[in-house]
Each structure stands twice: as structure tokens, then as C-alpha cells.
Design a protein around this motif. Sequence first.
Motif, PDB file in Angstrom:
ATOM      1  N   ALA A 164       0.820  -1.217   0.000  1.00 16.04           N
ATOM      2  CA  ALA A 164       0.000   0.000   0.000  1.00 16.04           C
ATOM      3  C   ALA A 164       0.853   1.265   0.000  1.00 16.04           C
ATOM      4  CB  ALA A 164      -0.937  -0.009   1.203  1.00 16.04           C
ATOM      5  N   ARG A 191      -8.635  -2.425   2.755  1.00 14.54           N
ATOM      6  CA  ARG A 191      -8.438  -2.588   1.320  1.00 14.54           C
ATOM      7  C   ARG A 191      -9.237  -3.792   0.825  1.00 14.54           C
ATOM      8  NH1 ARG A 191      -2.562  -2.740  -1.880  1.00 14.54           N
ATOM      9  NH2 ARG A 191      -3.441  -2.219  -3.931  1.00 14.54           N
ATOM     10  N   PRO A 217       1.628   1.147  -4.762  1.00 17.93           N
ATOM     11  CA  PRO A 217       0.171   1.276  -4.856  1.00 17.93           C
ATOM     12  C   PRO A 217      -0.406   0.808  -6.191  1.00 17.93           C
ATOM     13  CG  PRO A 217       1.238   3.430  -5.041  1.00 17.93           C
ATOM     14  CD  PRO A 217       2.298   2.453  -4.632  1.00 17.93           C
ATOM     15  N   SER A 218       0.429   0.676  -7.223  1.00 21.10           N
ATOM     16  CA  SER A 218      -0.084   0.250  -8.532  1.00 21.10           C
ATOM     17  C   SER A 218      -0.293  -1.260  -8.612  1.00 21.10           C
ATOM     18  CB  SER A 218       0.871   0.691  -9.642  1.00 21.10           C
ATOM     19  OG  SER A 218       2.140   0.053  -9.499  1.00 21.10           O
TER      20      SER A 218
END
Length: 334
Positions: free
Chosen positions: A234, A263, A238-239
Amino acid sequence: MEKRPTIIDVATRAGVSKSTVSLVLQNSPLVREETRQDVRRAMAELGYVYNRAAATLRQANAGLIGLVINDLRNPFFTEFATSLQMALSAAGYATVIANTDEDPALQAQVVGAMLEHGVSALIVSPAYGDEDRTFDAIARANVPALQVLRQVVPTGRFPFAAPDYPAGSRLATEHLLAQGARRIAFVGGIAGRAVTDLRMSGYLAALAGCGLPPLHLPGRPGRAFGREAARQLAARHPSVDAVLCFNDLTALGLLTGCAELGRPVGQELKIVGFDDIEDCAQSFPALSSVRCDIAGFGREMAKTVLTWLEKDQRPPPETITPVTLIPRASSQVP
């Protein structure tokens, strides 16, 4: 004074296992006549004399198989050990089991003790490090021995058997790609270890075929690392929209970490584990995983070692068993 020849000397001269020589000395019908003649010829050439009184003292350990496991806390290895032990028990053999906790010194100690107590064969899921200390002792004892789940010494010396790890990671990666993932990370596994390389190889090949870059977050696989990896992904990556984990424990920890972060798994991040332990179907969301049929693998290894012992049929240098992918909610588009 000249050393008296031993049963190991006879086995070496005849080109058979120590257990086969023992069966010949017991006039067992399980030994082929040609092999029996080879053993008798070796005994005559060496001047070997059968000490029946000493053999009687060893009968309590006849049919004893040693099973050495690197991590019995992991349900994957526990299920393997249980399945194998039950199969051996059904065939009339007793099993002595030792957990080495990934400690090569402890592994050498327990293997030495098993050899001293007269095990007929050994099945070892080995720890990494100082491998020769363990396997040289087995070679000197001339006891049939299998490497399972991990290979640490050449298969020409000790046959190796494992599920098809490369095929498993390829199936998992192709599944994630089919679900729309385009930035797939591999989480867990200590860098440079053969088992990590094998479990990553199918993942790397599948990504290379699509022209996509890999990402490995190495670490000792387990729930704690998986939980921490959720935070690393995270914060730093993040991708990443999908993860293939080294094993199910790592993946289950990752599920926990994602829940803590709020998440959504299966939607924002797709997760696949490896091994398909029982907890996968009971987690929330249910965890997709590569099924190795480890219980069936345990039964197959019991059959392999019994065939080696009773029929003197050495297994091939390498045995690879099939795997399948079990898709569940953690990796599928709702």
C-alpha cells in the motif's frame, strides 16, 4: 586386527540397500532370486558372518521409517507428514518423525540419531545449510533416502520428489492476468533459495510472455510477513493490483493486513496463495490457491519408499507431481 565386514559393506559390494541385505538374511520372499544371489556372493567374498543374536536385538526397529521435516508448524508439511505416516502404518511400518525448525545442525543431529536406532529408510524435507553433514551420514549408512519438497543435494545421490511448483505459479499468474490484473507482485520466499526460484519461475515466465515487469517482495514466508507485506504494498507499490504468494500462510497474513487497511480483496487487490491448505476455503474472503494435493503426495511417497525397500526398486532421480489451481473469491472478479 582387521575390521570385521558389516552389513553395509555387503550392501555396497552387492550394489543394493542395507535393507535388502537384511531381507536376504531373513530369507524374505520379497527379494528377487537374482538379487538374493548377488547378496550371498558378496557375503562370501567379504567373509561376512551373520550375527543372529545381535540381529534379534535389532528386531524392535525393523520396519521403522525416519521422517524429517523442516517446519511442522506449517499445515502444508503437517498434512504431508500425517498422510505419509498413515500410509506407512497401513503397510505395517512405524514412523519416527522429527521437526528441524529450519535448523541444519538439529537436522544432522536427528538424522544421526535415527540412523543409530536402525531406521530402514529416511524421507527428508531438508533445511537449508550444511547439507553435506546430514546427507554424507546417510550415504555412509547406505540407507534408502528421499529428498522431498525441497532439493538440496544432487538427485543422482538422493532421489527428489515435489509437486510441480513452476506449473503452479504459471497457472496462478495466468489466472490473475485473465482477471484483468496488470501489475502482479510475488510476495514471500527467501531470495536465492532453490524452492523460491522454482515457485517464482512460472510467474516470471507468464509475465515475460506478456511483456510485464515482475516485482518480488522477499521475506521468510508466514502470516507475520504477509501482514507486513500488505502495508509495504500500500505504501510503496500502490499500482500493484494482484499478488501471488509463496505459500498460503503468507497469503492469509496478507488478507489480515488488507482487512486492517480497509483494502477490498478480490476487487482492489486480487490474491492467490500456494499449497491450498484447509484454511484457504475457510478464510474470508475464501483464498484462491495452487493445490498440490499434499495428502496424495504423502501417500505416493510412502508407496515409493516401500517399493524401494521391499522390491529394491530405486525411484527415478526426479519425480514431479501435478498441481491444479483452485480459484475462489480472493482473486475473482465479482
